[in-house]
Design a protein around this motif. Structure first.
Motif, PDB file in Angstrom:
ATOM      1  N   GLY A 370       0.818  -1.211   0.000  1.00 16.08           N
ATOM      2  CA  GLY A 370       0.000   0.000   0.000  1.00 16.08           C
ATOM      3  C   GLY A 370       0.849   1.257   0.000  1.00 16.08           C
ATOM      4  N   ALA A 371       1.959   1.197   0.733  1.00 19.13           N
ATOM      5  CA  ALA A 371       2.874   2.343   0.762  1.00 19.13           C
ATOM      6  C   ALA A 371       3.472   2.609  -0.613  1.00 19.13           C
ATOM      7  CB  ALA A 371       3.980   2.102   1.788  1.00 19.13           C
ATOM      8  N   ALA A 372       3.743   1.527  -1.360  1.00 18.62           N
ATOM      9  CA  ALA A 372       4.284   1.698  -2.717  1.00 18.62           C
ATOM     10  C   ALA A 372       3.282   2.423  -3.608  1.00 18.62           C
ATOM     11  CB  ALA A 372       4.648   0.337  -3.305  1.00 18.62           C
ATOM     12  N   TRP A 373       2.020   2.011  -3.531  1.00 11.94           N
ATOM     13  CA  TRP A 373       0.980   2.713  -4.295  1.00 11.94           C
ATOM     14  C   TRP A 373       0.907   4.177  -3.869  1.00 11.94           C
ATOM     15  CZ3 TRP A 373      -2.681   1.967  -8.147  1.00 11.94           C
ATOM     16  CH2 TRP A 373      -3.684   2.956  -8.229  1.00 11.94           C
ATOM     17  N   SER A 374       0.886   4.403  -2.563  1.00 10.85           N
ATOM     18  CA  SER A 374       0.706   5.747  -2.032  1.00 10.85           C
ATOM     19  C   SER A 374       1.838   6.672  -2.456  1.00 10.85           C
ATOM     20  CB  SER A 374       0.611   5.683  -0.502  1.00 10.85           C
ATOM     21  OG  SER A 374       0.330   6.953   0.044  1.00 10.85           O
ATOM     22  N   ARG A 376       4.110   6.301  -4.947  1.00  8.82           N
ATOM     23  CA  ARG A 376       4.328   6.477  -6.391  1.00  8.82           C
ATOM     24  C   ARG A 376       3.114   7.070  -7.105  1.00  8.82           C
ATOM     25  NH1 ARG A 376       7.755   0.968  -7.900  1.00  8.82           N
ATOM     26  NH2 ARG A 376       9.574   1.469  -6.601  1.00  8.82           N
ATOM     27  N   GLN A 377       1.928   6.844  -6.561  1.00  8.36           N
ATOM     28  CA  GLN A 377       0.737   7.402  -7.202  1.00  8.36           C
ATOM     29  C   GLN A 377       0.340   8.749  -6.616  1.00  8.36           C
ATOM     30  OE1 GLN A 377      -1.331   6.203  -9.800  1.00  8.36           O
ATOM     31  NE2 GLN A 377       0.358   4.789 -10.179  1.00  8.36           N
ATOM     32  N   GLU A 378       0.582   8.932  -5.304  1.00  6.82           N
ATOM     33  CA  GLU A 378       0.107  10.138  -4.629  1.00  6.82           C
ATOM     34  C   GLU A 378       1.239  10.970  -4.043  1.00  6.82           C
ATOM     35  OE1 GLU A 378      -3.140   9.158  -2.034  1.00  6.82           O
ATOM     36  OE2 GLU A 378      -4.053   7.801  -3.498  1.00  6.82           O
ATOM     37  N   LYS A 379       2.487  10.519  -4.261  1.00  2.00           N
ATOM     38  CA  LYS A 379       3.693  11.283  -3.918  1.00  2.00           C
ATOM     39  C   LYS A 379       3.919  11.459  -2.419  1.00  2.00           C
ATOM     40  CE  LYS A 379       3.949  11.601  -8.315  1.00  2.00           C
ATOM     41  NZ  LYS A 379       4.724  10.542  -9.027  1.00  2.00           N
ATOM     42  N   ALA A 380       3.222  10.676  -1.611  1.00  2.00           N
ATOM     43  CA  ALA A 380       3.438  10.701  -0.171  1.00  2.00           C
ATOM     44  C   ALA A 380       2.875   9.415   0.413  1.00  2.00           C
ATOM     45  CB  ALA A 380       2.756  11.907   0.471  1.00  2.00           C
ATOM     46  N   VAL A 381       3.456   8.959   1.523  1.00  2.00           N
ATOM     47  CA  VAL A 381       2.955   7.759   2.183  1.00  2.00           C
ATOM     48  C   VAL A 381       1.987   8.189   3.289  1.00  2.00           C
ATOM     49  CG1 VAL A 381       3.535   5.680   3.479  1.00  2.00           C
ATOM     50  CG2 VAL A 381       5.077   6.506   1.690  1.00  2.00           C
ATOM     51  N   THR A 382       0.708   7.979   3.041  1.00  2.00           N
ATOM     52  CA  THR A 382      -0.343   8.340   3.993  1.00  2.00           C
ATOM     53  C   THR A 382      -1.237   7.139   4.234  1.00  2.00           C
ATOM     54  OG1 THR A 382      -1.911   9.028   2.266  1.00  2.00           O
ATOM     55  CG2 THR A 382      -0.353  10.699   3.084  1.00  2.00           C
ATOM     56  N   ALA A 387      -4.453   2.687   2.023  1.00  2.00           N
ATOM     57  CA  ALA A 387      -5.748   2.024   1.871  1.00  2.00           C
ATOM     58  C   ALA A 387      -6.142   1.914   0.402  1.00  2.00           C
ATOM     59  CB  ALA A 387      -6.813   2.782   2.647  1.00  2.00           C
ATOM     60  N   ARG A 388      -5.900   2.964  -0.361  1.00  2.00           N
ATOM     61  CA  ARG A 388      -6.202   2.887  -1.808  1.00  2.00           C
ATOM     62  C   ARG A 388      -5.346   1.810  -2.469  1.00  2.00           C
ATOM     63  NH1 ARG A 388      -6.190   9.125  -1.694  1.00  2.00           N
ATOM     64  NH2 ARG A 388      -8.411   9.625  -1.467  1.00  2.00           N
ATOM     65  N   GLY A 389      -4.115   1.681  -2.009  1.00  2.00           N
ATOM     66  CA  GLY A 389      -3.256   0.634  -2.553  1.00  2.00           C
ATOM     67  C   GLY A 389      -3.733  -0.760  -2.211  1.00  2.00           C
ATOM     68  N   VAL A 411       5.676  -6.341  -7.596  1.00  2.00           N
ATOM     69  CA  VAL A 411       4.401  -5.799  -7.118  1.00  2.00           C
ATOM     70  C   VAL A 411       4.476  -4.283  -6.991  1.00  2.00           C
ATOM     71  CG1 VAL A 411       2.751  -5.777  -5.202  1.00  2.00           C
ATOM     72  CG2 VAL A 411       3.766  -7.940  -5.939  1.00  2.00           C
ATOM     73  N   ALA A 412       5.568  -3.784  -6.407  1.00  2.00           N
ATOM     74  CA  ALA A 412       5.702  -2.339  -6.212  1.00  2.00           C
ATOM     75  C   ALA A 412       5.709  -1.598  -7.550  1.00  2.00           C
ATOM     76  CB  ALA A 412       6.977  -2.031  -5.426  1.00  2.00           C
TER      77      ALA A 412
END
Length: 464
Positions: A370-374, A376-382, A387-389, A411-412
């Motif tokens: 989830g952190a990888a999605w956050s 790379r997609q949203e430019k911050a780990v939140t 959750a979106r990841g 996966v990342a």
């Protein structure tokens, strides 16, 4: 000669987040409106790496995750080890874009060496420290359902994701959001199968394996776990003339009275539903001293399926042949076997003998994904980004990707490109429903080995 006086402007802080943004984790906004270093929480001094908080300069860019476990219980110490293993492995794969992951472990046990807090209160206090002082985006744990709900409610406004490896109460379903979406996902997750499955499996086992057991008694802890499981079991069992008498309790004295009362009608089975191993130990130790339990069989659940039951109730070993119980099925297959090999090599223990340890390993990796999605997609780990990841990890029809260190980059990178994947974990399949954000799984019926030294699976009930 002249001199020049220079004035330094100071901007006051309004909240702890202002201080973390300006100076990093561990700073809080003091009463004077200036940032100051927060005193460490005595419950949260254990970290991985061990010097994560004492030498923060060694870990530039670290992504810190929290963990809440009750260190007085052997299975939960094993769950902490599963988190350590996953974190070691992801960091050996160079972390996330070169940033390492770190873990702050908080002990939520009732322990006067820390303070006078009960376990649930200790979990909430520790979660607030992790969220508000350290600013973690996600927390793995706690284990008990009631504790998990209390923690989530205490910190949900701060956007922290909470993922429990063991909380199984149906009360968690929909507690966050009634209908989750990709844009507005829930922040309350779990890798454990909900007790809607376990309760039905218990009823199915009793009705098929013990068809003459038509009137049973349930002694249940009041709360998210015990009450909800009793309700699910009762609804599934109480058909075709079968009856259930439920006796709830809140305190130790009420528990002891319920144990005595349960045997008064001479039922063939007394089922004991509690989230605490200590309560199951007390149940067996009390029953062995009561003549009224001479011909009664016992049914326990996942919280009792661990070595602490066997050691704590050793004096009741004469009852062990009459004890059965339920728990999530012990995993099998190559993903679990690789995890088992790595875990045993690191800690000299069999994770299959420790309830929810594979689920904890999976929960930790899910946070990393989830952190990888956050990032790379949203430019911050939140928390919301994680959750979106998580909603991108159960792609229908996609080839299964085992949760292993070797697959981290694969996966990342897929998530970083916005591509959903379908991961399968050490605990089994992780097919999350996009609306409820719940997964499911098989249930094992367990017994105690003939020598009284181990919990053994006797049959598996798979609802899928």
């Amino acid at each position: 000669m002249s001199c020049t006086l220079t004035r330094e402007d100071v901007t006051s802080c309004n909240k702890n987040a202002d201080c973390r943004t300006a100076f990093g984790a561990g700073l809080v906004c003091g009463a004077s409106g200036l940032c100051e270093r927060a005193p460490p929480s005595p419950r949260c001094t254990t970290t991985f790496p061990p010097d994560l908080l004492t030498r923060p300069k060694n870990y530039e860019g670290v992504i810190t995750i929290g963990a809440l476990m009750d260190r007085s219980v052997e299975t939960q110490r094993g769950r902490e080890d599963a988190i350590r293993l996953a974190t070691t492995q992801v960091n050996e794969e160079r972390g996330l874009d070169g940033r390492p992951f770190g873990i702050v472990f908080c002990d939520v046990a009732e322990n006067s060496q820390y303070d006078s807090l009960k376990r649930a209160d200790a979990a909430v206090a520790s979660a607030r420290y992790l969220a508000d002082v350290l600013g973690v985006p996600a927390i793995v744990g706690p284990s008990a359902s009631g504790d998990t709900i209390a923690v989530f409610d205490a910190i949900k406004e701060q956007g922290v994701l909470v993922i429990s490896p063991a909380a199984s109460s149906p009360a968690l379903t929909g507690h966050d959001v009634a209908t989750a979406t990709d844009q507005d996902p829930g922040l309350l997750w779990r890798t454990a199968t909900p007790d809607t499955v376990q309760g039905a499996a218990i009823a199915r086992h009793l009705t098929t394996s013990f068809p003459t057991a038509t009137n049973v008694v349930v002694v249940n802890e009041k709360g998210a776990y015990g009450t909800a499981l009793a309700d699910v079991f009762t609804a599934a069992f109480q058909k075709d003339g079968r009856t259930v008498r439920a006796i709830p309790y809140e305190t130790a004295s009420q528990r002891d009275a319920a144990i005595v009362d349960a045997a008064s009608t001479k039922p063939p089975f007394v089922l004991f539903f509690s989230s605490q191993t200590a309560d199951a130990v007390a149940f067996l130790n009390a029953a062995t001293s009561l003549a009224s339990y001479e011909n009664i069989s016992f049914f326990l659940t996942d919280s009792a399926a661990n070595p602490d039951l066997l050691s704590g109730a050793a004096g009741a070993a004469s009852l062990f042949p009459r004890v059965v119980g339920s728990r999530p099925a012990v995993p099998e297959g190559p993903t679990f076997e690789l995890f088992k090999t790595s875990y045993n090599a690191a800690f000299k223990k069999d994770p299959g003998a420790l309830a929810f340890v594979p689920h904890t390993y999976d929960a930790t990796w899910l946070v990393f994904y989830g952190a990888a999605w956050s990032l790379r997609q949203e430019k911050a780990v939140t928390g919301i980004g994680i959750a979106r990841g998580l909603r991108k990890l159960s792609a229908p029809g996609a080839a299964e990707i085992p949760i292993t260190p070797a697959n981290w980059t694969k996966v990342a990178d897929a998530l970083g490109a916005g591509t959903p994947v379908n991961v399968t974990g050490a605990s089994g399949k992780l097919d999350y429903d996009p609306v409820t954000e719940e997964t499911t799984g098989a249930i094992d019926i367990w017994k105690i080995s003939a020598d009284g030294k181990a919990i053994e699976s006797s049959t598996t009930i798979d609802p899928r």
